[in-house]
Design a protein around this motif. Structure first.
Motif, short mmCIF file in Angstrom:
data_model
loop_
_atom_site.label_atom_id
_atom_site.label_comp_id
_atom_site.label_asym_id
_atom_site.label_seq_id
_atom_site.Cartn_x
_atom_site.Cartn_y
_atom_site.Cartn_z
N TYR A 63 34.49 41.77 42.02
CA TYR A 63 35.40 40.73 41.53
C TYR A 63 35.43 40.78 40.01
O TYR A 63 34.50 41.29 39.38
CB TYR A 63 34.97 39.34 41.98
CG TYR A 63 35.04 39.13 43.48
CD1 TYR A 63 36.11 38.45 44.05
CD2 TYR A 63 34.02 39.61 44.31
CE1 TYR A 63 36.17 38.24 45.43
CE2 TYR A 63 34.09 39.42 45.68
CZ TYR A 63 35.15 38.73 46.23
OH TYR A 63 35.21 38.54 47.58
N THR A 64 36.48 40.23 39.43
CA THR A 64 36.56 40.10 37.98
C THR A 64 36.63 38.62 37.63
O THR A 64 37.47 37.90 38.18
CB THR A 64 37.79 40.82 37.41
OG1 THR A 64 37.75 42.20 37.80
CG2 THR A 64 37.80 40.73 35.88
N ILE A 65 35.75 38.19 36.75
CA ILE A 65 35.68 36.80 36.30
C ILE A 65 36.33 36.70 34.93
O ILE A 65 35.97 37.44 34.01
CB ILE A 65 34.23 36.30 36.22
CG1 ILE A 65 33.46 36.63 37.51
CG2 ILE A 65 34.20 34.80 35.93
CD1 ILE A 65 34.01 36.00 38.75
N ILE A 116 31.74 34.36 46.17
CA ILE A 116 32.33 35.69 46.41
C ILE A 116 31.59 36.37 47.56
O ILE A 116 30.45 36.01 47.90
CB ILE A 116 32.26 36.58 45.15
CG1 ILE A 116 30.80 36.76 44.69
CG2 ILE A 116 33.10 35.98 44.03
CD1 ILE A 116 30.64 37.70 43.50
N GLU A 176 31.22 43.09 47.31
CA GLU A 176 32.61 43.25 46.89
C GLU A 176 32.69 43.07 45.37
O GLU A 176 31.93 42.30 44.78
CB GLU A 176 33.53 42.24 47.58
CG GLU A 176 33.62 42.40 49.08
CD GLU A 176 34.41 43.62 49.49
OE1 GLU A 176 35.27 44.05 48.69
OE2 GLU A 176 34.18 44.16 50.59
N ILE A 227 41.60 34.27 43.14
CA ILE A 227 40.92 33.81 44.36
C ILE A 227 40.61 32.31 44.27
O ILE A 227 40.87 31.55 45.19
CB ILE A 227 39.61 34.60 44.59
CG1 ILE A 227 39.89 36.10 44.62
CG2 ILE A 227 38.92 34.13 45.87
CD1 ILE A 227 40.84 36.53 45.72
N ASP A 262 33.25 42.30 35.28
CA ASP A 262 33.25 42.60 36.71
C ASP A 262 31.91 42.19 37.32
O ASP A 262 30.87 42.29 36.66
CB ASP A 262 33.49 44.09 36.94
CG ASP A 262 34.89 44.51 36.50
OD1 ASP A 262 35.82 43.70 36.65
OD2 ASP A 262 35.04 45.64 36.00
N ILE A 298 38.35 33.30 39.14
CA ILE A 298 37.74 34.35 39.94
C ILE A 298 38.87 35.18 40.56
O ILE A 298 39.71 34.64 41.30
CB ILE A 298 36.84 33.78 41.05
CG1 ILE A 298 35.75 32.89 40.43
CG2 ILE A 298 36.20 34.90 41.87
CD1 ILE A 298 34.90 32.16 41.44
N THR A 299 38.91 36.46 40.22
CA THR A 299 40.00 37.31 40.71
C THR A 299 39.43 38.53 41.44
O THR A 299 38.29 38.94 41.23
CB THR A 299 40.89 37.80 39.56
OG1 THR A 299 40.14 38.71 38.73
CG2 THR A 299 41.38 36.63 38.71
N LYS A 300 40.29 39.08 42.29
CA LYS A 300 39.95 40.33 42.99
C LYS A 300 41.19 41.19 43.03
O LYS A 300 42.23 40.75 43.54
CB LYS A 300 39.45 40.03 44.41
CG LYS A 300 38.99 41.27 45.16
CD LYS A 300 38.48 40.90 46.55
CE LYS A 300 37.98 42.13 47.28
NZ LYS A 300 37.52 41.80 48.65
N GLU A 301 41.09 42.37 42.46
CA GLU A 301 42.23 43.30 42.37
C GLU A 301 43.42 42.60 41.71
O GLU A 301 44.57 42.68 42.19
CB GLU A 301 42.60 43.82 43.76
CG GLU A 301 41.49 44.65 44.39
CD GLU A 301 41.82 45.11 45.79
OE1 GLU A 301 42.85 44.63 46.35
OE2 GLU A 301 41.07 45.93 46.34
N ARG A 349 29.45 41.90 41.08
CA ARG A 349 29.18 42.17 42.49
C ARG A 349 27.81 41.61 42.82
O ARG A 349 26.86 41.76 42.05
CB ARG A 349 29.20 43.68 42.75
CG ARG A 349 28.92 44.03 44.22
CD ARG A 349 29.12 45.51 44.48
NE ARG A 349 28.15 46.31 43.77
CZ ARG A 349 28.22 47.63 43.64
NH1 ARG A 349 29.24 48.29 44.16
NH2 ARG A 349 27.32 48.30 42.98
#
Length: 324
Positions: free
Chosen positions: A140-142, A134, A138, A107, A75, A100-103, A77
Motif C-alpha cells: 500500500y502507499t500512505i 491493510i 499486500e 482505500i 510504501d 491509504i491507497t493501493k495501486e 507492507r
C-alpha cells in the motif's frame, strides 16, 4: 546478462524502499519516504500524479510554517496479522490528513488536526494516532497531507504494531500523568505555605508554577481533549499564549526576588520586551499572515533577549551585593 543484473538491482531497490511492519519493531517512516512541497495546495489525485516528489533521508520532517499543504508518502507492507498504527509526532499541527491507497486507488482516509473538533481523531488520544487497516503481505502507499500556520510543522512519523501501540500509549500517559501530578502537588503545597507567610515574591512563584502546569497540559493536548474539544479557536489561543504567559511569570518572579525598582532601566527594558512579544503573539494568533514564520522567529528572539537581560540583571545585582 546485463538485463538480468538490471532486473535484480531494480527488484532489490524497490523492496528495500518498502517499509515492512513486523512484531516488536518501531519503524521511523521518514528516511524511506518522499516529500512534495507544491507551490499551491493539491488534491490527492494531483499529488499522486505529481512528478515533483523528492526522496528524503532525514529522521524528521520540517515543513516550517505554511498555509499550503505539504505531502509525505511511503510504501508499506505488513507481515503480521495484528493491526498497525501510525503516529504523527506533533500535537500542534492545524490540518492533518492521512490517505491509504493501493495501486493509486483510495482505500480509506482520515481528516483531523487542531482546526477540526477533537472527535475528528480516529483514536481517542491527545496525540495524532491512526489505525492503518491493510491486508497482510499486500503493498500500500500512505499519503500524509499537512499544513500548519500555528507553529513550525516539525514532526516524526512512526509505525508499529498494536502491542507496541498499547505499551507506548500507556507509558506516555503514565509519565505525563506523573509530571502533571507533581506540578499540581508543588502548586497546592506552596499555596498552603503562601497563606501563612504572605511573601510577595512567593505569590509570583505560585503563578510561575501554575503557568508551567498550564503550558504542559495545553501543549500535550489534554485541555483540548477534556475541557473544550469543540472549541478549535479557543485551543489555538491557549497554545499561542501559554508560552508567553510562562515567560511573563518567570520574568515577574525573578524581578520580585531581585526587588527591581519600577523606574529602573532594567525593569523598563524587560516590560518593553514583554509588550513587543505580546503584540507579535496577538498578530500571529488573530491574523493568518504570510509572514508568520518571520513573526515567530522575531518573537522567539525577543523572548530570548528578555531572558538574557534577566540573567544580566541577576548577575549585576549579585556582584553589587557581594562587594558592598
Amino acid at each position: 546478462m546485463k538485463k538480468i543484473f538490471l532486473f535484480l538491482f531494480l527488484f532489490i531497490y524497490i523492496n528495500a524502499s518498502i517499509l515492512k511492519i513486523e512484531d516488536n519493531k518501531i519503524i521511523n517512516a521518514i528516511p524511506n519516504s518522499k516529500i512534495l512541497i507544491p507551490e499551491k495546495s493539491l488534491s490527492l489525485e494531483q499529488a499522486i500524479k505529481s512528478e515533483n516528489w523528492e526522496i528524503t533521508t532525514e529522521e524528521i520532517i520540517n515543513f516550517r510554517y505554511s498555509t499550503i499543504f505539504r505531502w509525505v508518502k511511503f510504501d508499506l507492507r505488513k507481515s503480521i496479522s495484528d493491526k498497525i498504527f501510525l503516529e504523527y509526532g506533533s500535537t500542534t499541527v492545524e490540518v492533518l490528513n492521512v490517505y491509504i491507497t493501493k495501486e493509486n486507488k483510495l482505500i480509506s482516509e482520515f481528516k483531523t488536526g487542531l482546526s477540526r473538533n477533537f472527535q475528528s481523531r480516529p483514536i481517542d488520544s491527545n496525540k495524532f494516532m491512526f489505525p492503518i487497516d491493510i491486508e497482510k503481505d499486500e503493498i500500500y502507499t500512505i499519503y500524509i497531507e499537512s499544513s500548519n500556520n500555528l507553529q513550525p510543522n516539525l514532526a516524526s512519523i512512526t509505525l508499529y504494531s498494536e502491542e507496541i501501540f498499547n505499551k507506548r500509549d500507556f507509558f506516555f500517559n503514565f509519565i505525563t500523568g506523573i509530571i502533571i501530578s507533581l506540578l499540581l502537588f508543588v502548586f497546592f503545597y506552596n499555596l498552603i505555605i503562601y497563606f501563612f507567610i504572605k511573601v510577595k515574591s512567593y505569590k509570583y512563584y505560585l503563578i510561575y508554577i501554575f503557568s508551567i502546569l498550564i503550558l504542559n497540559i495545553v501543549e500535550l493536548g489534554y485541555t483540548f481533549k477534556y475541557i473544550y474539544p469543540n472549541q478549535t479557536f479557543l485551543n489555538k489561543i491557549f497554545i499561542q499564549y501559554s508560552e508567553f504567559i510562562f515567560l511573563v511569570t518567570l520574568v515577574f518572579f525573578v524581578k520580585s526576588i531581585l526587588e527591581l525598582e519600577k523606574k529602573s532601566r532594567f525593569n523598563i527594558s524587560l516590560n518593553f520586551l514583554l509588550i513587543i512579544v505580546f503584540l507579535l503573539n496577538s498578530i500571529h494568533t488573530y491574523l493568518y499572515s504570510y509572514y508568520s514564520e518571520q513573526i515567530f522567529y522575531i518573537a522567539t528572539s525577543i523572548s530570548c533577549l528578555a531572558l538574557v537581560v534577566l540573567v544580566v540583571v541577576t548577575i549585576s545585582i549579585f556582584y553589587r551585593f557581594k562587594y558592598t
